[in-house]
Write an enzyme that holds these catalytic residues in place. Structure first.
Site, PDB file in Angstrom:
ATOM      1  N   GLU A 256      35.669  29.028  37.144  1.00  0.00           N
ATOM      2  CA  GLU A 256      36.867  28.804  36.338  1.00  0.00           C
ATOM      3  C   GLU A 256      37.096  27.312  36.145  1.00  0.00           C
ATOM      4  O   GLU A 256      36.930  26.517  37.060  1.00  0.00           O
ATOM      5  CB  GLU A 256      38.091  29.418  37.029  1.00  0.00           C
ATOM      6  CG  GLU A 256      38.026  30.927  37.146  1.00  0.00           C
ATOM      7  CD  GLU A 256      38.080  31.637  35.799  1.00  0.00           C
ATOM      8  OE1 GLU A 256      38.490  31.010  34.810  1.00  0.00           O
ATOM      9  OE2 GLU A 256      37.702  32.825  35.747  1.00  0.00           O
TER      10      GLU A 256
ATOM     11  N   HIS B 137      34.976  33.579  39.472  1.00  0.00           N
ATOM     12  CA  HIS B 137      35.112  35.026  39.268  1.00  0.00           C
ATOM     13  C   HIS B 137      33.717  35.655  39.213  1.00  0.00           C
ATOM     14  O   HIS B 137      32.790  35.072  38.632  1.00  0.00           O
ATOM     15  CB  HIS B 137      35.823  35.315  37.939  1.00  0.00           C
ATOM     16  CG  HIS B 137      37.295  35.521  38.074  1.00  0.00           C
ATOM     17  ND1 HIS B 137      38.220  34.726  37.448  1.00  0.00           N
ATOM     18  CD2 HIS B 137      38.014  36.464  38.759  1.00  0.00           C
ATOM     19  CE1 HIS B 137      39.445  35.163  37.734  1.00  0.00           C
ATOM     20  NE2 HIS B 137      39.348  36.201  38.542  1.00  0.00           N
TER      21      HIS B 137
ATOM     22  N   CYS C 222      44.204  35.402  41.256  1.00  0.00           N
ATOM     23  CA  CYS C 222      43.082  34.469  41.328  1.00  0.00           C
ATOM     24  C   CYS C 222      43.526  33.097  40.848  1.00  0.00           C
ATOM     25  O   CYS C 222      43.275  32.074  41.490  1.00  0.00           O
ATOM     26  CB  CYS C 222      41.903  34.993  40.512  1.00  0.00           C
ATOM     27  SG  CYS C 222      41.194  36.471  41.264  1.00  0.00           S
TER      28      CYS C 222
HETATM   29  N1  PCA Z   1      40.765  39.466  41.189  1.00  0.00           N
HETATM   30  C1  PCA Z   1      42.134  39.358  40.716  1.00  0.00           C
HETATM   31  C2  PCA Z   1      42.950  39.218  41.962  1.00  0.00           C
HETATM   32  C3  PCA Z   1      42.076  39.633  43.081  1.00  0.00           C
HETATM   33  C4  PCA Z   1      40.715  39.635  42.533  1.00  0.00           C
HETATM   34  O1  PCA Z   1      39.685  39.774  43.191  1.00  0.00           O
HETATM   35  C5  PCA Z   1      42.312  38.286  39.658  1.00  0.00           C
HETATM   36  O2  PCA Z   1      41.380  38.058  38.867  1.00  0.00           O
HETATM   37  O3  PCA Z   1      43.378  37.674  39.572  1.00  0.00           O
END
Ligand code: PCA
Length: 198
Positions: free
Chosen positions: A80, A166, A142
């Site tokens: 990100e 992610h 996240c």
């Molecule tokens: N993904 C979520 C919250 C927990 C996770 O593993 C997110 O993308 O915010």
């Protein structure tokens, strides 16, 4: 030896498995690329998750932070670029549902990742693992955890690499829910490559 704080998340919403849980657990205590890895699993809770990360930062004083989260539906590993000062999205595991509030009233609108995100993507692709930079981590947990880590680092003058990656669903999750997925081995390999870029 330097310390790397590597966080994953517990399962949330309609996803019974979060592949980031086992990555954080399996690398906990390992030594890799000159780092001792502290692997921890965070709750999915707007009132707690960010505090948990900050407490881990205060306790371990890590030299680098990589937080991991599931992005169900994405087909590649996505470091990100930015965390925004906003809590929004669906209900968390404790029933809280924010409505676009600031994470910190006096916080910056956003913080850029201080991980080498371009290098991570390049290295993953060299190893034939699909990857691209993501320009939004959303406004759910996240983003919240990434924001907390970067805000704390800024407030305390820490210049450590810190940010969020992610990852796609694992096959085990995709069997339950129809979505793009990777093997757990490849997900783990991808995260180890990300650690090598630090
Ligand atoms: N993904 C979520 C919250 C927990 C996770 O593993 C997110 O993308 O915010």
């Amino acid at each position: 030896m330097k310390k790397l704080l590597l966080t994953g998340f517990e399962a949330f919403l309609e996803f019974p498995i979060n592949p980031t849980t086992s990555i954080a657990q399996s690398l906990n205590g390992e030594q890799y690329n000159g780092y001792e890895i502290i692997g921890e699993v965070l709750t999915v809770d707007f009132h707690k998750s960010g505090k948990q990360l900050v407490e881990l930062m205060e306790q371990h004083k890590p030299d680098a932070i990589i937080s991991l989260g599931l992005a169900a539906g994405r087909n590649c590993i996505t470091p990100e670029r930015i965390a925004i000062n906003c809590n929004d999205g669906p209900v968390d595991n404790e029933g809280h549902k924010p409505d676009g509030e600031a994470i910190y009233e006096d916080g910056a609108d956003g913080y850029f990742s201080t991980l080498p995100i371009k290098k991570i993507v390049e290295r993953l692709k060299e190893e034939k693992l699909p990857a691209k930079i993501s320009n939004t981590a959303g406004a759910y947990l996240c983003n919240n955890v990434m924001y907390h880590g970067l805000h704390y680092a800024k407030q305390h003058g820490l210049t450590i690499p810190s940010g969020f990656i992610h990852i796609p669903a694992s096959h085990a999750l995709a069997v339950e829910k129809n979505m793009p997925s990777w093997s757990e081995e490849d997900l783990l390999k991808g995260i180890k490559i990300a650690i090598e870029t630090l």
